[in-house]
Design an enzyme around this catalytic site. Structure first.
Site, PDB file in Angstrom:
ATOM      1  N   GLU A 165       0.839  -1.192   0.000  1.00 36.26           N
ATOM      2  CA  GLU A 165       0.000   0.000   0.000  1.00 36.26           C
ATOM      3  C   GLU A 165       0.877   1.246   0.000  1.00 36.26           C
ATOM      4  OE1 GLU A 165      -4.111  -0.854   1.697  1.00 36.26           O
ATOM      5  OE2 GLU A 165      -2.833  -0.546   3.430  1.00 36.26           O
ATOM      6  N   GLY A 171      -6.306   6.684   0.636  1.00 38.38           N
ATOM      7  CA  GLY A 171      -7.304   7.685   0.995  1.00 38.38           C
ATOM      8  C   GLY A 171      -7.133   9.014   0.261  1.00 38.38           C
TER       9      GLY A 171
HETATM   10  C1  PEP Z   1      -6.498   1.230   3.296  1.00 35.53           C
HETATM   11  O1  PEP Z   1      -7.012   1.733   4.273  1.00 35.53           O
HETATM   12  O2  PEP Z   1      -5.804   0.221   3.438  1.00 35.53           O
HETATM   13  C2  PEP Z   1      -6.698   1.861   1.991  1.00 35.53           C
HETATM   14  C3  PEP Z   1      -6.065   1.378   0.958  1.00 35.53           C
HETATM   15  O3  PEP Z   1      -7.562   2.945   1.932  1.00 35.53           O
HETATM   16  P1  PEP Z   1      -8.206   3.591   0.600  1.00 35.53           P
HETATM   17  O4  PEP Z   1      -8.718   2.439  -0.239  1.00 35.53           O
HETATM   18  O5  PEP Z   1      -9.301   4.459   1.105  1.00 35.53           O
HETATM   19  O6  PEP Z   1      -7.114   4.331  -0.098  1.00 35.53           O
END
Ligand code: PEP
Length: 248
Positions: A165, A171
């Site tokens: 990520e 977000g």
């Molecule tokens: C997450 O919280 O792991 C995430 C990827 O959030 P978002 O999809 O809102 O970017």
């Protein structure tokens, strides 16, 4: 290969019983691709409630836990407690835990080790910040974060899903391009082949997370080294079903 696609929904600190009822109704309505493993990351206080109304085919994850089974750790929950209310998973090392709550690689590794020893499955999150990406340090960072996990995981890789990520994509509405995500996933697999084993590299599922929506999920899911998603904001919405079904 044969890695089963796995989609996690991270509800973060959102929802109340009413909204959970709606999310669960939407998931039950689906239809969800039966070839995809689905796990929802629920606020600790609602773990038991969510578990009680979700079908058994959908896994339930805590979003954090502490590194020992019990004791004087006010405000914390343990893997034993998570298991006791019927949840089978925990998300660890999420970038919000790392950045807002100051969790370092070592602490994340201790939590991963204890969660696995306790019989939970773990979604272990890694990812670089924008500054690190712009300084060409993406690989250095995700390799360092993964290296810290190696002794914690040992030979328990079957119970671990890695979630790549990029922090700048979480977000923010900025998704990594499929090529950017695929490149990091492929590098991670190569690194795992060299530092864990060829079998781990081939079998471990690596999710992508960062502003995944129904609109971009299909293209990301088509990448050979992307084995699922960890979804934040969109996991609270009806489109989560489309994201689960992105490989169809
Ligand atoms: C997450 O919280 O792991 C995430 C990827 O959030 P978002 O999809 O809102 O970017």
């Amino acid at each position: 290969m044969g890695r089963k696609f796995v989609v996690g929904g991270n509800w973060k600190m959102n929802g109340d019983k009413k909204q959970i009822d709606e999310i669960v109704a939407n998931l039950k309505n689906g239809p969800l691709d039966s070839n995809v493993e689905v796990v929802v990351g629920v606020p600790a206080i609602y773990l038991a409630y969510a578990k009680s109304i979700l079908p058994d085919t959908i896994g339930v994850a805590a979003q954090n836990c502490w590194k020992v089974a019990k004791g004087a750790f006010t405000g914390e929950i343990s893997p034993a407690m998570i298991k006791d209310v019927g949840a089978g998973w925990v998300i660890l090392g999420h970038s919000e835990r790392r950045t807002i709550f100051g969790e370092k690689d070592e602490l994340v590794a201790e939590k991963v080790a204890h969660a696995l020893e306790s019989g939970l499955k773990v979604i272990a999150c890694i990812g670089e910040t924008l500054e690190e990406r712009e300084a060409n340090k993406t690989e250095e960072v995700v390799f360092r974060q993964t290296k810290a996990l190696l002794p914690a995981i040992g030979n328990n890789w079957a119970n671990v899903v890695l979630a790549y990520e990029p922090v700048w994509a979480i977000g923010t509405g900025k998704t990594a391009t499929p090529q950017q995500a695929q490149d990091v996933h492929a590098s991670l697999r190569k690194w795992l082949a060299a530092n864990a084993s060829a079998d781990v590299a081939d079998s471990v599922r690596i999710q992508y997370g960062g502003s995944v929506t129904a609109a971009n999920a299909k293209e990301l899911a088509a990448c050979p080294d992307i084995d699922g998603f960890l979804v934040g904001g969109a996991s609270l919405k009806p489109e989560f079903v489309n994201i689960v079904n992105a490989t169809q």
